[in-house]
Design a protein around this motif. Structure first.
Motif, mmCIF file in Angstrom:
data_model
loop_
_atom_site.group_PDB
_atom_site.id
_atom_site.type_symbol
_atom_site.label_atom_id
_atom_site.label_comp_id
_atom_site.label_asym_id
_atom_site.label_seq_id
_atom_site.Cartn_x
_atom_site.Cartn_y
_atom_site.Cartn_z
ATOM 1 N N LEU A 102 0.857 -1.175 0.000
ATOM 2 C CA LEU A 102 0.000 0.000 0.000
ATOM 3 C C LEU A 102 0.896 1.228 0.000
ATOM 4 C CD1 LEU A 102 -2.672 1.577 0.299
ATOM 5 C CD2 LEU A 102 -2.419 1.292 2.794
ATOM 6 N N TYR A 103 0.850 1.999 -1.075
ATOM 7 C CA TYR A 103 1.586 3.266 -1.133
ATOM 8 C C TYR A 103 0.677 4.337 -0.550
ATOM 9 C CZ TYR A 103 4.796 0.725 -4.074
ATOM 10 O OH TYR A 103 5.689 -0.203 -4.550
ATOM 11 N N HIS A 104 1.208 5.068 0.426
ATOM 12 C CA HIS A 104 0.411 6.030 1.191
ATOM 13 C C HIS A 104 1.315 7.129 1.707
ATOM 14 C CE1 HIS A 104 1.839 5.340 5.376
ATOM 15 N NE2 HIS A 104 2.388 4.307 4.759
ATOM 16 N N THR A 105 0.738 8.035 2.474
ATOM 17 C CA THR A 105 1.510 8.995 3.254
ATOM 18 C C THR A 105 0.700 9.371 4.491
ATOM 19 O OG1 THR A 105 2.937 10.948 3.139
ATOM 20 C CG2 THR A 105 0.731 11.166 2.204
ATOM 21 N N ASP A 106 1.378 9.830 5.501
ATOM 22 C CA ASP A 106 0.713 10.232 6.737
ATOM 23 C C ASP A 106 -0.208 11.420 6.482
ATOM 24 O OD1 ASP A 106 1.992 8.276 8.210
ATOM 25 O OD2 ASP A 106 3.595 9.600 8.899
ATOM 26 N N ALA B 41 -10.096 -7.004 4.644
ATOM 27 C CA ALA B 41 -10.022 -8.086 3.661
ATOM 28 C C ALA B 41 -9.009 -9.161 4.072
ATOM 29 C CB ALA B 41 -9.647 -7.521 2.295
ATOM 30 N N ASN B 42 -8.386 -8.968 5.233
ATOM 31 C CA ASN B 42 -7.355 -9.896 5.711
ATOM 32 C C ASN B 42 -6.212 -10.061 4.713
ATOM 33 O OD1 ASN B 42 -8.556 -10.542 8.245
ATOM 34 N ND2 ASN B 42 -10.011 -11.830 7.149
ATOM 35 N N ALA B 43 -5.893 -8.997 4.014
ATOM 36 C CA ALA B 43 -4.800 -9.023 3.042
ATOM 37 C C ALA B 43 -3.465 -8.854 3.771
ATOM 38 C CB ALA B 43 -4.973 -7.904 2.028
ATOM 39 N N LEU B 44 -2.489 -9.620 3.348
ATOM 40 C CA LEU B 44 -1.139 -9.462 3.870
ATOM 41 C C LEU B 44 -0.476 -8.358 3.060
ATOM 42 C CD1 LEU B 44 -0.078 -13.190 4.209
ATOM 43 C CD2 LEU B 44 -0.856 -11.648 6.019
ATOM 44 N N PHE B 45 -0.182 -7.237 3.731
ATOM 45 C CA PHE B 45 0.386 -6.100 3.001
ATOM 46 C C PHE B 45 1.388 -5.350 3.858
ATOM 47 C CE2 PHE B 45 -3.005 -4.137 5.382
ATOM 48 C CZ PHE B 45 -2.616 -2.834 5.600
ATOM 49 N N VAL B 46 2.232 -4.616 3.164
ATOM 50 C CA VAL B 46 3.168 -3.712 3.802
ATOM 51 C C VAL B 46 2.813 -2.313 3.312
ATOM 52 C CG1 VAL B 46 4.920 -4.005 2.003
ATOM 53 C CG2 VAL B 46 5.607 -3.215 4.255
ATOM 54 N N ALA B 47 2.878 -1.342 4.210
ATOM 55 C CA ALA B 47 2.589 0.040 3.855
ATOM 56 C C ALA B 47 3.903 0.782 3.640
ATOM 57 C CB ALA B 47 1.766 0.706 4.950
ATOM 58 N N VAL C 89 -2.450 3.685 -3.450
ATOM 59 C CA VAL C 89 -2.315 2.710 -4.522
ATOM 60 C C VAL C 89 -1.934 1.385 -3.883
ATOM 61 C CG1 VAL C 89 -1.027 2.050 -6.596
ATOM 62 C CG2 VAL C 89 -1.559 4.469 -6.178
ATOM 63 N N VAL C 90 -2.598 0.315 -4.309
ATOM 64 C CA VAL C 90 -2.251 -1.031 -3.856
ATOM 65 C C VAL C 90 -1.562 -1.721 -5.029
ATOM 66 C CG1 VAL C 90 -3.093 -3.244 -3.004
ATOM 67 C CG2 VAL C 90 -4.227 -1.122 -2.302
ATOM 68 N N GLU C 91 -0.396 -2.309 -4.747
ATOM 69 C CA GLU C 91 0.357 -3.030 -5.775
ATOM 70 C C GLU C 91 0.532 -4.476 -5.350
ATOM 71 O OE1 GLU C 91 4.358 -2.503 -8.465
ATOM 72 O OE2 GLU C 91 4.406 -1.743 -6.416
ATOM 73 N N SER C 92 0.319 -5.379 -6.310
ATOM 74 C CA SER C 92 0.542 -6.801 -6.046
ATOM 75 C C SER C 92 2.005 -7.142 -6.309
ATOM 76 C CB SER C 92 -0.349 -7.656 -6.950
ATOM 77 O OG SER C 92 0.118 -7.610 -8.286
ATOM 78 N N HIS C 93 2.424 -8.328 -5.872
ATOM 79 C CA HIS C 93 3.788 -8.775 -6.153
ATOM 80 C C HIS C 93 4.018 -8.974 -7.642
ATOM 81 C CE1 HIS C 93 5.986 -9.236 -2.411
ATOM 82 N NE2 HIS C 93 4.797 -9.411 -1.848
#
Length: 77
Positions: free
Chosen positions: A6-10, A25-31, A50-54
């Protein structure tokens, strides 16, 4: 291991909403905060969250729980 990024900002309320959808959604993700990288700022400054998959597939905001669930299903490893 996280399957998504997950691409984000504070301080981004839309990013907070995307984070909540991923958790629900119980998705395994890193922000990743785009402010940590000039390259990420260039890529995403006007389009976060933006959410990006592997696999490199991207889901741009706006999206809802149903769209996210479909994206997750389409991008399972």
């Amino acid at each position: 291991m996280a399957n998504f990024t997950l691409y984000h900002t504070d301080g981004c309320h839309l990013c907070d909403m995307a984070d909540e959808l991923l958790i629900a959604a119980n998705a395994l993700f890193v922000a990743k905060d785009i402010m940590d990288s000039e390259q990420l700022i260039e890529l995403y400054q006007t389009s976060i969250p933006v959410v990006e998959s592997h696999q490199g597939e991207k889901l741009f905001w706006p999206f809802d729980a149903e769209q996210l669930a479909q994206f997750i299903a389409d991008n399972k490893e």
